[in-house]
Design a protein around this motif. Structure first.
Motif, PDB file in Angstrom:
ATOM      1  N   THR B  12       1.043  -0.902  -0.263  1.00  0.00           N
ATOM      2  CA  THR B  12      -0.202  -0.123  -0.637  1.00  0.00           C
ATOM      3  C   THR B  12       0.654   1.203   0.256  1.00  0.00           C
ATOM      4  O   THR B  12       1.088   1.500   0.955  1.00  0.00           O
ATOM      5  N   THR B  13       0.873   2.159  -1.151  1.00  0.00           N
ATOM      6  CA  THR B  13       1.361   3.332  -0.880  1.00  0.00           C
ATOM      7  C   THR B  13       0.771   4.764  -1.209  1.00  0.00           C
ATOM      8  O   THR B  13      -0.158   4.426  -2.341  1.00  0.00           O
ATOM      9  N   VAL B  14       1.399   5.655  -0.428  1.00  0.00           N
ATOM     10  CA  VAL B  14       0.134   7.006  -0.978  1.00  0.00           C
ATOM     11  C   VAL B  14       0.952   7.430  -2.578  1.00  0.00           C
ATOM     12  O   VAL B  14       2.185   7.723  -3.171  1.00  0.00           O
ATOM     13  N   GLN B  15       0.187   7.507  -3.462  1.00  0.00           N
ATOM     14  CA  GLN B  15      -0.147   8.274  -4.311  1.00  0.00           C
ATOM     15  C   GLN B  15      -0.631   9.255  -4.660  1.00  0.00           C
ATOM     16  O   GLN B  15      -2.550   9.510  -4.375  1.00  0.00           O
ATOM     17  N   ASP B  16      -0.548  10.005  -5.692  1.00  0.00           N
ATOM     18  CA  ASP B  16      -1.309  11.111  -6.246  1.00  0.00           C
ATOM     19  C   ASP B  16      -1.694  11.100  -7.674  1.00  0.00           C
ATOM     20  O   ASP B  16      -0.944   9.889  -8.471  1.00  0.00           O
ATOM     21  N   LEU B  17      -1.390  11.925  -8.387  1.00  0.00           N
ATOM     22  CA  LEU B  17      -1.198  12.253 -10.235  1.00  0.00           C
ATOM     23  C   LEU B  17      -0.173  12.244 -11.027  1.00  0.00           C
ATOM     24  O   LEU B  17       0.279  11.466 -12.060  1.00  0.00           O
ATOM     25  N   GLY B  18       1.185  11.760  -9.837  1.00  0.00           N
ATOM     26  CA  GLY B  18       2.438  11.624 -10.265  1.00  0.00           C
ATOM     27  C   GLY B  18       3.045  12.946 -10.433  1.00  0.00           C
ATOM     28  O   GLY B  18       3.072  14.066 -10.281  1.00  0.00           O
ATOM     29  N   ARG B 134      10.778   3.281  -5.946  1.00  0.00           N
ATOM     30  CA  ARG B 134      12.527   2.367  -5.701  1.00  0.00           C
ATOM     31  C   ARG B 134      13.476   3.206  -5.659  1.00  0.00           C
ATOM     32  O   ARG B 134      14.361   3.111  -5.401  1.00  0.00           O
ATOM     33  N   SER B 135      13.129   4.850  -5.839  1.00  0.00           N
ATOM     34  CA  SER B 135      14.302   6.052  -5.265  1.00  0.00           C
ATOM     35  C   SER B 135      14.116   6.328  -3.979  1.00  0.00           C
ATOM     36  O   SER B 135      15.379   7.361  -3.324  1.00  0.00           O
ATOM     37  N   ASN B 136      13.180   6.221  -2.958  1.00  0.00           N
ATOM     38  CA  ASN B 136      12.999   6.021  -1.722  1.00  0.00           C
ATOM     39  C   ASN B 136      12.503   7.591  -1.654  1.00  0.00           C
ATOM     40  O   ASN B 136      13.270   7.941  -0.127  1.00  0.00           O
ATOM     41  N   PHE B 137      11.936   8.350  -1.892  1.00  0.00           N
ATOM     42  CA  PHE B 137      11.626   9.558  -1.245  1.00  0.00           C
ATOM     43  C   PHE B 137       9.451   9.716  -2.077  1.00  0.00           C
ATOM     44  O   PHE B 137       9.129   9.222  -2.716  1.00  0.00           O
ATOM     45  N   GLY B 138       9.625  10.813  -1.619  1.00  0.00           N
ATOM     46  CA  GLY B 138       7.909  10.520  -1.734  1.00  0.00           C
ATOM     47  C   GLY B 138       6.832  10.396  -1.118  1.00  0.00           C
ATOM     48  O   GLY B 138       7.663   9.588  -0.158  1.00  0.00           O
ATOM     49  N   GLY B 139       5.885  10.121  -0.675  1.00  0.00           N
ATOM     50  CA  GLY B 139       4.523   9.815  -0.176  1.00  0.00           C
ATOM     51  C   GLY B 139       4.476   9.983   1.157  1.00  0.00           C
ATOM     52  O   GLY B 139       5.181  10.817   1.704  1.00  0.00           O
ATOM     53  N   PHE B 140       4.836   8.168   2.325  1.00  0.00           N
ATOM     54  CA  PHE B 140       5.145   8.843   3.043  1.00  0.00           C
ATOM     55  C   PHE B 140       5.983   7.864   4.053  1.00  0.00           C
ATOM     56  O   PHE B 140       6.410   7.131   3.226  1.00  0.00           O
ATOM     57  N   GLU B 141       7.677   8.950   4.004  1.00  0.00           N
ATOM     58  CA  GLU B 141       8.973   8.167   3.851  1.00  0.00           C
ATOM     59  C   GLU B 141       9.336   7.665   3.025  1.00  0.00           C
ATOM     60  O   GLU B 141       9.698   6.869   3.540  1.00  0.00           O
ATOM     61  N   GLY B 142       8.667   7.796   2.005  1.00  0.00           N
ATOM     62  CA  GLY B 142       9.547   7.446   0.580  1.00  0.00           C
ATOM     63  C   GLY B 142       9.256   5.335   0.888  1.00  0.00           C
ATOM     64  O   GLY B 142       9.947   4.799  -0.241  1.00  0.00           O
ATOM     65  N   ARG B 143       8.031   5.260   1.511  1.00  0.00           N
ATOM     66  CA  ARG B 143       8.752   4.256   0.850  1.00  0.00           C
ATOM     67  C   ARG B 143       6.464   2.970   1.217  1.00  0.00           C
ATOM     68  O   ARG B 143       5.597   3.980   1.670  1.00  0.00           O
ATOM     69  N   ALA B 144       6.517   2.201   0.607  1.00  0.00           N
ATOM     70  CA  ALA B 144       5.150   1.670   1.385  1.00  0.00           C
ATOM     71  C   ALA B 144       4.741   1.388   3.369  1.00  0.00           C
ATOM     72  O   ALA B 144       5.542   1.632   3.765  1.00  0.00           O
ATOM     73  N   LEU B 145       3.348   2.043   3.232  1.00  0.00           N
ATOM     74  CA  LEU B 145       2.375   1.508   4.067  1.00  0.00           C
ATOM     75  C   LEU B 145       3.245   0.565   5.481  1.00  0.00           C
ATOM     76  O   LEU B 145       3.042  -0.561   4.462  1.00  0.00           O
ATOM     77  N   ARG B 146       3.628   0.685   6.658  1.00  0.00           N
ATOM     78  CA  ARG B 146       3.732  -0.877   7.848  1.00  0.00           C
ATOM     79  C   ARG B 146       2.346  -0.956   8.874  1.00  0.00           C
ATOM     80  O   ARG B 146       1.781  -0.271   8.978  1.00  0.00           O
ATOM     81  N   ASP B 147       2.060  -1.937   8.986  1.00  0.00           N
ATOM     82  CA  ASP B 147       1.604  -2.188  10.002  1.00  0.00           C
ATOM     83  C   ASP B 147       1.915  -1.377  11.364  1.00  0.00           C
ATOM     84  O   ASP B 147       2.844  -0.839  11.609  1.00  0.00           O
ATOM     85  N   GLY B 148       1.107  -0.367  12.424  1.00  0.00           N
ATOM     86  CA  GLY B 148       1.238   0.884  13.169  1.00  0.00           C
ATOM     87  C   GLY B 148       1.712   2.544  12.833  1.00  0.00           C
ATOM     88  O   GLY B 148       1.341   2.914  13.354  1.00  0.00           O
ATOM     89  N   ASP B 149       1.620   2.225  11.376  1.00  0.00           N
ATOM     90  CA  ASP B 149       1.999   3.490  10.465  1.00  0.00           C
ATOM     91  C   ASP B 149       0.265   4.522  10.379  1.00  0.00           C
ATOM     92  O   ASP B 149      -0.928   4.055  11.280  1.00  0.00           O
ATOM     93  N   LEU B 150       1.298   5.912  11.158  1.00  0.00           N
ATOM     94  CA  LEU B 150       0.061   6.722  11.327  1.00  0.00           C
ATOM     95  C   LEU B 150       0.471   7.144  10.811  1.00  0.00           C
ATOM     96  O   LEU B 150       1.803   8.432  10.523  1.00  0.00           O
TER      97      LEU B 150
END
Lengths: 234, 325
Positions: B12-18, B134-150
Motif C-alpha cells: 500500500t502506497t501514498v499516490q497522487d496523479l504523479g 524505487r528511489s525512496n522519496f515522496g509519499g509516506f517516508e518514501g516507502r510502502a505503508l507498514r502496520d502501525g503507521d500513522l
C-alpha cells in the motif's frame, strides 16, 4: 528529422540517425530542446533529450482544442517543424558546466576493474589513468534518477555489458557499459562493469534541480584514495 | 486528523496523479497506476482531483481515522467494508471516528485507489505526494505503508461538507460513479495498442496474434509477460531513448515487458508497441498468472478514446457539483 509517436500522448523527434560525432550531435539535440522550451507550444507538458532525439510530452485534450479538424499529431508535428526550422541562435543555457567527480578506484569498489583491464590488454593502473584522463559529456539523464549517460570514453576501455546484470550495484558506482560510462546515483540493478565509486551525491530530491548533472555538462573523473573517499563520504 | 494503519496489506502506497516535469532528471512519473480512478474517487469525496490517496495492491488492509471522514474508492473489484457494511466502488461513504475500514483484494484484479476527504498531508517532493518506491522519496517516508503507521490527513475541502451532510443518515451514498469507472476491467479482454518505433523489426502482427501470461516478477515498473517469444527479424543496434508508461519493450530474450507508472525514463530495448492511455487502468489490474491479449488501434483512435473519456469526466464533475449543491 523524423517523428515517431511514443504512445498517444508523446512524440519523439529524431534529429540524427546515429550518434556520429557525439559533441556535434549533443549540440543539435540541445539546440532543439532549447528552441522547443522557448516556443512553449500549447499542450506541451514536458521535454526530454536522449542521445539523438528529443521527446515531446503533451496533453492530447489541449492539443486537440488547438488542432480543430486536423489530427492532433499532425498539428503538433507542423508546429515543432516550424519551431526547429527557425534560424534562431542557440544560447546554450543550462548544461555546459564542468564537474570534477572524485572517484576511488580501489579494490573493493572496483568490482570489474580486473575484467576491464584484461579486456583492454592493459594494467589496472593504466585503466584508471585513461578513465580519469578523459573529458566526458552528459547526453542525458535517465535509467534511474540522476544517472548520467556519458560519451567520451577512450575507445580502448569499451567493454560489453556483463552477461547477466547484478541485482545490486552499490550507490556511487562508476561503470562502463559498451562505449559509455556512467555513475549509479543509488543502489540499483545494473549490468555495467564497475571500476570505482564516487562519494559525490548525484541525486537529491530536496535540491532544485534534483540531479547534479544535466545534459550538456562536462565531467572529469578525479582519482582519490580510500581515505579521501571516507572523508568526503562523511 | 490522522489515519491509523492497523494492517497495511500487501503493498500500500501514498499516490497522487504523479510527478510531472522531472523526467529530464531521470525521475519517473509514478503516481496512481490508474490516475482516472484516483480522480474519480477524489471527486466523490469533494477533494481536489490531485489529492493524495492510497493505492492498495492485493492483500487486505485495515484502517481507522481519529475523526469523521468521507471515503471513496475505485479501481479493481475490492471488497470494502466500513463498520461492517459493504461499500461499493464509486460510492462515497462516511467513515466515523474510530470506525474500521477493511479493504480486501478479490481473487481477480490487483489494485484499488482509496481516498479520504482532505487527502494525505505528506510533504510535496518534486511537485508530488506520490511515493517513488524505487528511489525512496515522496509519499509516506518514501516507502510502502507498514502496520502501525500513522499518517496525517489534510483539512477537508469545501465540497466535502455537503457530501458529508447528505451521508449523515444513510452513511453510504446511493449515487456515485458508473460501474465501468469504479470497477476498471478490460471489458473486451484485450489491451489496445498503437505501433511502436521498432514494430517493423518484428514479424507482422506478432503482438496481436499471440496470448501472453503475466509473471510474478511484475511490479509498478512493469508487467513482465511470457508465452510466445517475440524475436526481431531485423537486428540493428538501438540508441537509448525515451520510454513511457504503456510502452511494450522487448529485451533480447523475446519476453515483452509492458511498462507502468514507475518505469525508467530512458530505455534501450526495442519498443514494439504502446498500450493506449485509456487501457492503462486495465493494465494496472493484471496480476501474476493472468492471460493478456493485445489488439491494434490507430493513433487517432487512441486519442479520440482519450478525448471521449475526458468529456465524460467533465460531465461527471458537473454531476457531482449538482449532487452536492
Amino acid at each position: 528529422m523524423k517523428f515517431v509517436a511514443l504512445g498517444d500522448s508523446a512524440l519523439v523527434v529524431h534529429l540524427r540517425e546515429e550518434l556520429g560525432k557525439p559533441n556535434e550531435t549533443l549540440t543539435v539535440v540541445r539546440r532543439a530542446l532549447e528552441l522547443l522550451q522557448r516556443a512553449a507550444l500549447p499542450g506541451v507538458t514536458e521535454l526530454t533529450a536522449s542521445y539523438t532525439t528529443v521527446a515531446i510530452f503533451f496533453d492530447p485534450v489541449i492539443v486537440a482544442r488547438h488542432a480543430n479538424d486536423e489530427s492532433s499529431t499532425q498539428w503538433l508535428i507542423a508546429r515543432v517543424t516550424q519551431t526547429l526550422r527557425k534560424p534562431r541562435a542557440f544560447r546554450g543555457k543550462g548544461g555546459g558546466k564542468l564537474f570534477e567527480i572524485p572517484v576511488c578506484y580501489d579494490g573493493e569498489f572496483a568490482l570489474d576493474l580486473a575484467a576491464v583491464a584484461q579486456h583492454a590488454g592493459v594494467s589496472e593502473q593504466e585503466v584508471v589513468r585513461r578513465h580519469s584522463g578523459g573529458e566526458y559529456r552528459v547526453h542525458c539523464i535517465g535509467f534511474t534518477p540522476g544517472f548520467p549517460y556519458l560519451s567520451g570514453l577512450p575507445v580502448e576501455l569499451a567493454i560489453p555489458r556483463r552477461p547477466s546484470p547484478r541485482k545490486h550495484v552499490p550507490m556511487g558506482s562508476v561503470a562502463i557499459g559498451g562505449e559509455q560510462t556512467g555513475i549509479y546515483p543509488q543502489t540499483s540493478p545494473g549490468g555495467w562493469n564497475v571500476i570505482g565509486r564516487t562519494p559525490r551525491r548525484l541525486f537529491d530530491p530536496e535540491q532544485a534541480p534534483p540531479a547534479l548533472l544535466q545534459a550538456g555538462d562536462c565531467v572529469r573523473f578525479h582519482p582519490i584514495t580510500r581515505a579521501e573517499f571516507e572523508t568526503l563520504a562523511r | 486528523m490522522k489515519l491509523h494503519v492497523a494492517r497495511a496489506g500487501f503493498f500500500t502506497t501514498v499516490q497522487d496523479l504523479g510527478r510531472a516535469g522531472y523526467r529530464a532528471s531521470g525521475v519517473s512519473v509514478g503516481g496512481a497506476l490508474d490516475p482516472h480512478a484516483m480522480r474519480v474517487a477524489n471527486l466523490l469525496v469533494g477533494n481536489n482531483e490531485a489529492s493524495a490517496g492510497l493505492e492498495l495492491t492485493l492483500g487486505s488492509a485495515r484502517l481507522q481515522c481519529d475523526d469523521d471522514r468521507v471515503i471513496a474508492w475505485a479501481g479493481g473489484s475490492f471488497d470494502v467494508q466500513v463498520g461492517g457494511h459493504p461499500v461499493a466502488g464509486g460510492r462515497p461513504a462516511l467513515l466515523r471516528k474510530g470506525e474500521e475500514l477493511i479493504a480486501t483484494a478479490p481473487p481477480d484484479g490487483a489494485r484499488a485507489w482509496l481516498v479520504f476527504s482532505g487527502g494525505f498531508d505528506v510533504p510535496v517532493v518534486l511537485g508530488s505526494r506520490s511515493t517513488d518506491f524505487r528511489s525512496n522519496f515522496g509519499g509516506f517516508e518514501g516507502r510502502a505503508l507498514r502496520d502501525g503507521d500513522l499518517l496525517n490527513l489534510g483539512k477537508s475541502f469545501p465540497g466535502t461538507g455537503r457530501i458529508a451532510a447528505r451521508l449523515l443518515k444513510s452513511h453510504i451514498a446511493s449515487w456515485g460513479a458508473s460501474n465501468e469507472w469504479s470497477n476498471t476491467r478490460s471489458s473486451h479482454g484485450f489491451l489496445r495498442f498503437i505501433r511502436g518505433a521498432a514494430s517493423s523489426q518484428f514479424s507482422h502482427a506478432a503482438l496481436s496474434r499471440e496470448s501472453f501470461q503475466v509473471t510474478a516478477e511484475s511490479d509498478r515498473m512493469g508487467v513482465r509477460l511470457e508465452g510466445a517469444k517475440l524475436m526481431r527479424t531485423e537486428i540493428t543496434d538501438l540508441i537509448s531513448e525515451a520510454v513511457v508508461p504503456g510502452t511494450i519493450q522487448v529485451p533480447p530474450d523475446g519476453h515483452p515487458i509492458l511498462l507502468l507508472g514507475d518505469c525508467q525514463t530512458i530505455g534501450g530495448y526495442p519498443k514494439i508497441a504502446h498500450v493506449i492511455s485509456v487501457d492503462l487502468p486495465a493494465a494496472a489490474q493484471l496480476r501474476p498468472g493472468d492471460a493478456v491479449r493485445f489488439a491494434e488501434v490507430t493513433l487517432e483512435q487512441a486519442q479520440q478514446l482519450l478525448l471521449a473519456r475526458e468529456r465524460d469526466l467533465q460531465r461527471f464533475r458537473i454531476g457531482i457539483r449538482l449532487q452536492t449543491q
